[in-house]
Design a protein around this motif. Structure first.
Motif, PDB file in Angstrom:
ATOM      1  N   ALA A 130       0.745  -1.064  -0.087  1.00 29.18           N
ATOM      2  CA  ALA A 130       0.010  -0.056  -0.181  1.00 29.18           C
ATOM      3  C   ALA A 130       0.767   1.316   0.068  1.00 29.18           C
ATOM      4  CB  ALA A 130      -0.970   0.002   1.278  1.00 29.18           C
ATOM      5  N   ARG A 131       0.407   2.295  -0.638  1.00 33.71           N
ATOM      6  CA  ARG A 131       0.968   3.786  -0.544  1.00 33.71           C
ATOM      7  C   ARG A 131       0.956   4.148   1.044  1.00 33.71           C
ATOM      8  NH1 ARG A 131       2.008   5.385  -5.587  1.00 33.71           N
ATOM      9  NH2 ARG A 131       0.902   4.677  -7.240  1.00 33.71           N
ATOM     10  N   SER A 132       2.144   4.694   1.464  1.00 34.95           N
ATOM     11  CA  SER A 132       2.229   5.343   2.640  1.00 34.95           C
ATOM     12  C   SER A 132       1.387   6.587   2.759  1.00 34.95           C
ATOM     13  CB  SER A 132       3.587   5.423   3.242  1.00 34.95           C
ATOM     14  OG  SER A 132       4.329   6.270   2.373  1.00 34.95           O
ATOM     15  N   ARG A 133       0.526   7.173   3.855  1.00 41.80           N
ATOM     16  CA  ARG A 133       0.253   8.458   4.111  1.00 41.80           C
ATOM     17  C   ARG A 133       1.108   9.416   4.530  1.00 41.80           C
ATOM     18  NH1 ARG A 133      -5.184   6.455   7.281  1.00 41.80           N
ATOM     19  NH2 ARG A 133      -6.422   5.397   5.238  1.00 41.80           N
ATOM     20  N   ASP A 134       1.909   9.956   3.534  1.00 39.60           N
ATOM     21  CA  ASP A 134       3.106  10.867   3.966  1.00 39.60           C
ATOM     22  C   ASP A 134       2.784  12.410   3.836  1.00 39.60           C
ATOM     23  OD1 ASP A 134       4.935   8.561   3.891  1.00 39.60           O
ATOM     24  OD2 ASP A 134       4.906   8.696   1.587  1.00 39.60           O
ATOM     25  N   ILE A 135       1.847  12.717   2.921  1.00 40.08           N
ATOM     26  CA  ILE A 135       1.412  14.194   2.975  1.00 40.08           C
ATOM     27  C   ILE A 135      -0.039  14.315   2.770  1.00 40.08           C
ATOM     28  CG2 ILE A 135       1.881  16.241   1.577  1.00 40.08           C
ATOM     29  CD1 ILE A 135       4.411  14.442   0.500  1.00 40.08           C
ATOM     30  N   GLY A 161      -1.191  21.312  12.257  1.00 39.92           N
ATOM     31  CA  GLY A 161      -0.199  20.841  13.234  1.00 39.92           C
ATOM     32  C   GLY A 161       1.135  20.729  12.163  1.00 39.92           C
ATOM     33  N   LEU A 162       2.266  20.231  12.765  1.00 38.49           N
ATOM     34  CA  LEU A 162       3.462  20.036  12.112  1.00 38.49           C
ATOM     35  C   LEU A 162       3.902  18.382  11.889  1.00 38.49           C
ATOM     36  CD1 LEU A 162       5.450  22.702  13.608  1.00 38.49           C
ATOM     37  CD2 LEU A 162       3.958  22.825  11.711  1.00 38.49           C
ATOM     38  N   LEU A 163       3.015  17.488  12.564  1.00 42.52           N
ATOM     39  CA  LEU A 163       3.614  16.208  12.333  1.00 42.52           C
ATOM     40  C   LEU A 163       3.214  15.794  11.201  1.00 42.52           C
ATOM     41  CD1 LEU A 163       4.104  13.670  14.014  1.00 42.52           C
ATOM     42  CD2 LEU A 163       1.870  13.207  14.212  1.00 42.52           C
ATOM     43  N   ILE A 164       2.264  16.171  10.233  1.00 45.06           N
ATOM     44  CA  ILE A 164       2.056  15.438   8.818  1.00 45.06           C
ATOM     45  C   ILE A 164       2.034  16.751   8.143  1.00 45.06           C
ATOM     46  CG2 ILE A 164       0.657  14.645   7.271  1.00 45.06           C
ATOM     47  CD1 ILE A 164      -0.660  12.890   9.397  1.00 45.06           C
ATOM     48  N   VAL A 165       3.100  16.652   6.978  1.00 46.28           N
ATOM     49  CA  VAL A 165       3.030  17.886   6.078  1.00 46.28           C
ATOM     50  C   VAL A 165       1.714  18.083   5.466  1.00 46.28           C
ATOM     51  CG1 VAL A 165       4.142  18.860   4.123  1.00 46.28           C
ATOM     52  CG2 VAL A 165       5.601  17.505   5.831  1.00 46.28           C
ATOM     53  N   ARG A 166       1.178  19.477   5.608  1.00 48.50           N
ATOM     54  CA  ARG A 166      -0.085  19.595   4.685  1.00 48.50           C
ATOM     55  C   ARG A 166       0.430  20.852   3.671  1.00 48.50           C
ATOM     56  NH1 ARG A 166      -6.093  21.878   6.378  1.00 48.50           N
ATOM     57  NH2 ARG A 166      -6.312  23.285   4.618  1.00 48.50           N
TER      58      ARG A 166
END
Length: 232
Positions: free
Chosen positions: A91-96, A122-127
């Motif tokens: 599966a693709r990873s949820r990076d962004i 927040g800064l944990l996951i790049v948006r």
């Protein structure tokens, strides 16, 4: 009665012995059997019951990747002894989180959008906010991988130097213009076509020498140049 080689081949073609008996699927809960039923003419090349001898494994993998953009890889093999189709996926990873005006999406580091995502802060996951297009379809790539990597590289630089940010926005796709709003209110404007670690180093040097609360913006859009303006 003598049966020639062609007759033996034809018998194997029609024989229930060669019909797929089972599927073994690894790496996902998706039931691919129904897809093989629907896509049989395309992946078996025939309209008769699924004959494993005629299974086009590469074609089947390509069709499954197209139908399920959430899968990063698909490998299809056939076990003739067991009359079994074996499918392994990752599966693709949820990076962004990539947010268009009407919807946010999960994206991996290759730049592929593959499912809906929540609007988070927040800064944990790049948006990354994208104001250049209203919405996307799963499987689309809004930005070339090299340009996406340059945004992520700048994020690494900010994190390494404890510089927070409030938003990252793609302002102009054609010109590859990105604006990062830092936590203190200053903007960092850069062009994905000309940005470099050299510019990032220059930005960090200036940021360490000035009072960031007094800065309106940093302009890194000109190759090998950096400008900044103080608030009036």
């Amino acid at each position: 009665m003598t049966v020639g080689a062609g007759g033996v081949f034809y018998a194997a073609f029609l024989s229930r012995y060669a019909t797929v008996f089972s599927y073994r699927i690894e790496g996902t809960e998706i039931d691919f059997k129904k897809d093989f039923d629907e896509l049989a003419p395309a992946i078996f090349g025939i309209r008769l019951p699924q004959n494993i001898l005629f299974l086009n494994t590469e074609g089947a993998a390509a069709l499954l990747r197209e139908k399920y953009p959430q899968l990063a890889s698909v490998a299809v093999h056939k076990d003739l002894t067991e009359k079994r189709v074996e499918i392994s996926v990752s599966a693709r990873s949820r990076d962004i989180i990539w947010c268009a005006p009407s919807q946010c999406y999960w994206m991996d580091k290759s730049g592929i959008i593959f499912e809906e995502a929540p609007e988070t802060a927040g800064l944990l996951i790049v948006r990354i906010n994208d104001v250049t297009k209203e919405e996307y379809a799963f499987g689309e790539m809004p930005l070339e991988p090299q340009r996406l990597a340059r945004i992520l590289r700048f994020v690494e630089v900010l994190r390494a130097h404890a510089l927070g940010w409030d938003s990252i926005t793609l302002k102009n796709r054609q010109m590859s213009e990105v604006v990062v709003l830092l936590a203190g209110g200053a903007e960092v404007r850069f062009n994905l076509l000309s940005t470099s670690d050299k510019l990032y180093d220059a930005f960090l040097k200036i940021a360490s020498e000035v009072n960031m609360a007094d800065i309106d913006y940093f302009d890194l859009t000109v190759e090998d140049r950096i400008y900044y303006r103080e608030r009036k």
